[in-house]
Design an enzyme around this catalytic site. Structure first.
Site, PDB file in Angstrom:
ATOM      1  N   LYS A 144      98.133   4.582  49.402  1.00  0.00           N
ATOM      2  CA  LYS A 144      97.161   5.198  50.313  1.00  0.00           C
ATOM      3  C   LYS A 144      97.816   6.031  51.407  1.00  0.00           C
ATOM      4  O   LYS A 144      97.400   7.163  51.669  1.00  0.00           O
ATOM      5  CB  LYS A 144      96.268   4.119  50.938  1.00  0.00           C
ATOM      6  CG  LYS A 144      95.295   4.697  51.950  1.00  0.00           C
ATOM      7  CD  LYS A 144      94.248   3.709  52.381  1.00  0.00           C
ATOM      8  CE  LYS A 144      94.779   2.712  53.372  1.00  0.00           C
ATOM      9  NZ  LYS A 144      93.667   1.887  53.934  1.00  0.00           N
ATOM     10  N   ALA A 167     101.774  -0.201  57.793  1.00  0.00           N
ATOM     11  CA  ALA A 167     101.449   0.553  56.570  1.00  0.00           C
ATOM     12  C   ALA A 167     101.764  -0.253  55.317  1.00  0.00           C
ATOM     13  O   ALA A 167     102.163   0.284  54.293  1.00  0.00           O
ATOM     14  CB  ALA A 167     102.222   1.863  56.561  1.00  0.00           C
ATOM     15  N   GLU A 181      86.536 -10.396  64.279  1.00  0.00           N
ATOM     16  CA  GLU A 181      86.422  -9.657  63.016  1.00  0.00           C
ATOM     17  C   GLU A 181      84.990  -9.751  62.516  1.00  0.00           C
ATOM     18  O   GLU A 181      84.339 -10.788  62.684  1.00  0.00           O
ATOM     19  CB  GLU A 181      87.383 -10.233  61.978  1.00  0.00           C
ATOM     20  CG  GLU A 181      88.828  -9.978  62.318  1.00  0.00           C
ATOM     21  CD  GLU A 181      89.081  -8.527  62.708  1.00  0.00           C
ATOM     22  OE1 GLU A 181      88.946  -7.635  61.860  1.00  0.00           O
ATOM     23  OE2 GLU A 181      89.386  -8.279  63.893  1.00  0.00           O
ATOM     24  N   ARG A 198      91.002   0.455  47.717  1.00  0.00           N
ATOM     25  CA  ARG A 198      89.701   1.124  47.695  1.00  0.00           C
ATOM     26  C   ARG A 198      89.777   2.617  47.397  1.00  0.00           C
ATOM     27  O   ARG A 198      88.781   3.262  47.140  1.00  0.00           O
ATOM     28  CB  ARG A 198      88.985   0.899  49.044  1.00  0.00           C
ATOM     29  CG  ARG A 198      88.309  -0.457  49.128  1.00  0.00           C
ATOM     30  CD  ARG A 198      87.774  -0.714  50.517  1.00  0.00           C
ATOM     31  NE  ARG A 198      88.847  -1.021  51.467  1.00  0.00           N
ATOM     32  CZ  ARG A 198      88.650  -1.210  52.776  1.00  0.00           C
ATOM     33  NH1 ARG A 198      87.441  -1.085  53.284  1.00  0.00           N
ATOM     34  NH2 ARG A 198      89.663  -1.511  53.559  1.00  0.00           N
TER      35      ARG A 198
HETATM   36  C1  UD1 Z   1      91.969  -4.444  61.935  1.00  0.00           C
HETATM   37  C2  UD1 Z   1      91.571  -5.293  63.140  1.00  0.00           C
HETATM   38  C3  UD1 Z   1      90.136  -4.957  63.506  1.00  0.00           C
HETATM   39  C4  UD1 Z   1      89.987  -3.483  63.797  1.00  0.00           C
HETATM   40  C5  UD1 Z   1      90.491  -2.680  62.609  1.00  0.00           C
HETATM   41  C6  UD1 Z   1      90.496  -1.203  62.954  1.00  0.00           C
HETATM   42  C7  UD1 Z   1      92.834  -7.339  62.871  1.00  0.00           C
HETATM   43  C8  UD1 Z   1      92.781  -8.767  62.509  1.00  0.00           C
HETATM   44  N1  UD1 Z   1      91.697  -6.690  62.785  1.00  0.00           N
HETATM   45  O1  UD1 Z   1      91.098  -4.765  60.858  1.00  0.00           O
HETATM   46  O2  UD1 Z   1      89.745  -5.704  64.655  1.00  0.00           O
HETATM   47  O3  UD1 Z   1      88.633  -3.175  64.072  1.00  0.00           O
HETATM   48  O4  UD1 Z   1      91.815  -3.064  62.267  1.00  0.00           O
HETATM   49  O5  UD1 Z   1      90.806  -0.452  61.833  1.00  0.00           O
HETATM   50  O6  UD1 Z   1      93.868  -6.841  63.250  1.00  0.00           O
HETATM   51  N2  UD1 Z   1      98.395  -3.996  57.544  1.00  0.00           N
HETATM   52  C9  UD1 Z   1      99.686  -4.361  57.283  1.00  0.00           C
HETATM   53  N3  UD1 Z   1      99.951  -5.637  56.936  1.00  0.00           N
HETATM   54  C10 UD1 Z   1      98.975  -6.578  56.849  1.00  0.00           C
HETATM   55  C11 UD1 Z   1      97.647  -6.210  57.138  1.00  0.00           C
HETATM   56  C12 UD1 Z   1      97.395  -4.908  57.489  1.00  0.00           C
HETATM   57  O7  UD1 Z   1     100.592  -3.543  57.340  1.00  0.00           O
HETATM   58  O8  UD1 Z   1      99.310  -7.733  56.529  1.00  0.00           O
HETATM   59  C13 UD1 Z   1      98.120  -2.615  57.918  1.00  0.00           C
HETATM   60  C14 UD1 Z   1      97.219  -1.901  56.935  1.00  0.00           C
HETATM   61  O9  UD1 Z   1      97.981  -1.226  55.953  1.00  0.00           O
HETATM   62  C15 UD1 Z   1      96.485  -0.922  57.824  1.00  0.00           C
HETATM   63  C16 UD1 Z   1      96.399  -1.657  59.154  1.00  0.00           C
HETATM   64  O10 UD1 Z   1      97.402  -2.631  59.138  1.00  0.00           O
HETATM   65  O11 UD1 Z   1      97.204   0.266  58.013  1.00  0.00           O
HETATM   66  C17 UD1 Z   1      95.058  -2.279  59.399  1.00  0.00           C
HETATM   67  O12 UD1 Z   1      94.754  -3.158  58.348  1.00  0.00           O
HETATM   68  P1  UD1 Z   1      93.263  -3.313  57.820  1.00  0.00           P
HETATM   69  O13 UD1 Z   1      93.249  -4.386  56.796  1.00  0.00           O
HETATM   70  O14 UD1 Z   1      92.717  -1.982  57.487  1.00  0.00           O
HETATM   71  O15 UD1 Z   1      92.529  -3.759  59.146  1.00  0.00           O
HETATM   72  P2  UD1 Z   1      91.646  -5.047  59.369  1.00  0.00           P
HETATM   73  O16 UD1 Z   1      92.536  -6.236  59.360  1.00  0.00           O
HETATM   74  O17 UD1 Z   1      90.531  -5.011  58.445  1.00  0.00           O
END
Ligand code: UD1
Ligand code: CA
Length: 436
Positions: free
Chosen positions: A24, A11, A161, A17
């Site tokens: 969020k 989180a 991705e 967005r």
């Molecule tokens: C990720 C997955 C993707 C999947 C998608 C589903 C990876 C590289 N990709 O996408 O394959 O289809 O989730 O929703 O894992 N977060 C952190 N720290 C970070 C990055 C993210 O805490 O450094 C948390 C975000 O707050 C969120 C969740 O992890 O709750 C997912 O992050 P988000 O950026 O939405 O997912 P993607 O990386 O785009």
């Protein structure tokens, strides 16, 4: 469950967005925050430890979560990821916070409030001896999500991705939901091997999953039957959709329990509301989390029950009535145009149309006590703190001033209200049951 379980909740993302200032994961759905809703799904699994990875507005999120979780989860640890560098980096930080834990590590997202306990339980069971089990889905619109790559035999190979996908890969309809169950002992070395060599320059948790397959290990996948379960919230439009889905689930459960919800389309009931059988909820009613409603009550139409409100069996709240932290005794009624705040209403009392408890003096809230079988005349204003004894009565339009104690059976009228006479105490009930 046989193996020890730890949960990692990601989180730390910014959530820009949504275009609002609230973090969020603290946006509300059906009476709790997104992140509390996501974690509610893991509570029945009774994890030994839970790590919540935070960064943006960490203190605010942590405080809110601590308050809403209470002691439902044991050993919850909050860690600051620092600048988020991807899901793989977030899990690296979380694994450090997990310390010497050995067992299943279940990864969930703080912005996915719709996942169910059953699905997570199934995912953990599926892992078995594999290093990792992955939750997948085939949603109508896979835009933005990682695609599941498989070999000619259909075995899991990896996750790509979207922005790293070829044209062909983008056409794959099975996506990575973002929920995994790892073997802690396989996860630790796999995280060490992550490199940020992708379009976003991030450490991808998905690369750790792919590394197992590359090493010839099985990676079982579970496809959700209901792709809405894995929907994340990125915008306020997503939030509205998630709210609707959760709302339907909550209403459905009450319907199955014998609560007559006349119009589910216009009824809002938060999570965490108890409602007894044979109670009727009429259209356009809003009931907040923590309300407790007995059997054979009637609420609405157009009623608003807020936190801390209790309706004992047979109580009735009618149109344009708002009740906050108010207890309505058995059979008590407030049927029209009323505000009851911090009020205790005795059994069989009747609150006349337009009654207002003035519970707030601009600084503090004060209580109002209305005794059993009281008859509060239409348009009465009860300036709190105020007490109306059992069987007492106020005349229409009475203003009962602050600090007044109306004795049992007394009749008070006027502005400011004064004692008019002693009422004859009825033997069989003064009609609170039949009058409204
Ligand atoms: C990720 C997955 C993707 C999947 C998608 C589903 C990876 C590289 N990709 O996408 O394959 O289809 O989730 O929703 O894992 N977060 C952190 N720290 C970070 C990055 C993210 O805490 O450094 C948390 C975000 O707050 C969120 C969740 O992890 O709750 C997912 O992050 P988000 O950026 O939405 O997912 P993607 O990386 O785009
Ligand atoms: Ca991302």
């Amino acid at each position: 469950m046989s193996r020890p379980l730890a949960v990692i909740c990601l989180a730390a993302g910014l959530g820009k967005r949504t275009k609002v200032s609230t973090p969020k994961v603290l946006l509300p759905v059906c009476g709790r925050t997104l992140v509390a809703s996501a974690l509610a799904a893991v509570v029945p699994l009774q994890p030994q430890r839970t790590v919540v990875v935070l960064h943006h507005q960490k203190d605010l999120v942590q405080k809110s979560l601590q308050a809403s979780l209470g002691d439902s989860l044991r050993d919850v640890r909050y860690v600051d990821q620092g600048t988020p560098k991807g899901t793989g980096h977030a899990v690296q930080v979380a694994m450090q916070a997990l310390g010497d834990f050995r067992g299943d590590v279940l990864v969930v997202y703080g912005d996915c409030p719709l996942v169910t306990t059953e699905t997570l339980r199934e995912l953990c069971a599926l892992r078995d001896d594999a290093p990792c089990a992955v939750l997948t889905a085939c949603p109508e619109n896979p835009t933005g999500l990682g695609r599941i790559l498989r070999d000619a035999d259909g075995n899991f190979v990896g996750i790509r991705e979207e922005r790293d996908c070829s044209e062909e890969e983008r056409a794959i309809d099975e996506i990575n939901a973002g929920f995994y169950c790892f073997d802690s002992e396989a996860l630790r070395p796999a995280l060490q091997g992550l490199r940020p060599d992708n379009a976003q320059g991030e450490y991808y948790l998905t690369d750790a999953v792919a590394s197992f397959a590359a090493a010839g290990l099985p990676v079982p996948t579970l496809e959700t039957g209901d792709p809405t379960e894995i929907q994340g919230v990125n915008s306020l439009a997503d939030l509205a959709m998630a709210r609707q889905i959760l709302q339907e689930r909550i209403l459905y459960e009450h319907l199955l329990n014998g609560v007559l919800i006349v119009d589910p389309a216009t009824t809002w009931i938060d999570h965490g509301v108890a409602i007894g059988r044979d109670t009727r909820i009429l259209p356009c009613t809003v009931i907040g989390t923590g309300c407790v409603i007995g059997q054979n009550c009637e609420v609405g139409p157009f009623a608003h029950l807020r936190a801390g409100t209790v309706l004992e069996d047979g109580a009735e709240i009618g149109n344009f009535v708002e009740a906050k932290k108010t207890v309505m005794g058995a059979g008590a009624k407030a049927k029209h145009l009323t505000y009851l705040g911090d009020t205790t209403v005795g059994a069989r009392a009747n609150i006349g149309a337009g009654t207002i408890t003035a519970n707030y003096d601009g600084v503090h809230k004060h209580p109002t006590v209305i005794g059993e079988r009281c008859f509060v005349g239409s348009g009465s204003v009860l300036v709190a703190p105020t007490e109306l004894g059992a069987h007492s009565m106020t005349g229409a339009g009475a203003i009962v001033t602050r600090g007044t104690k109306v004795g049992a059976g007394e009749v008070w009228v006027g502005v400011p209200a004064k004692k008019l006479k002693q009422r004859e105490l009825p033997t069989g009930g003064h009609g609170a049951k039949d009058k409204a």
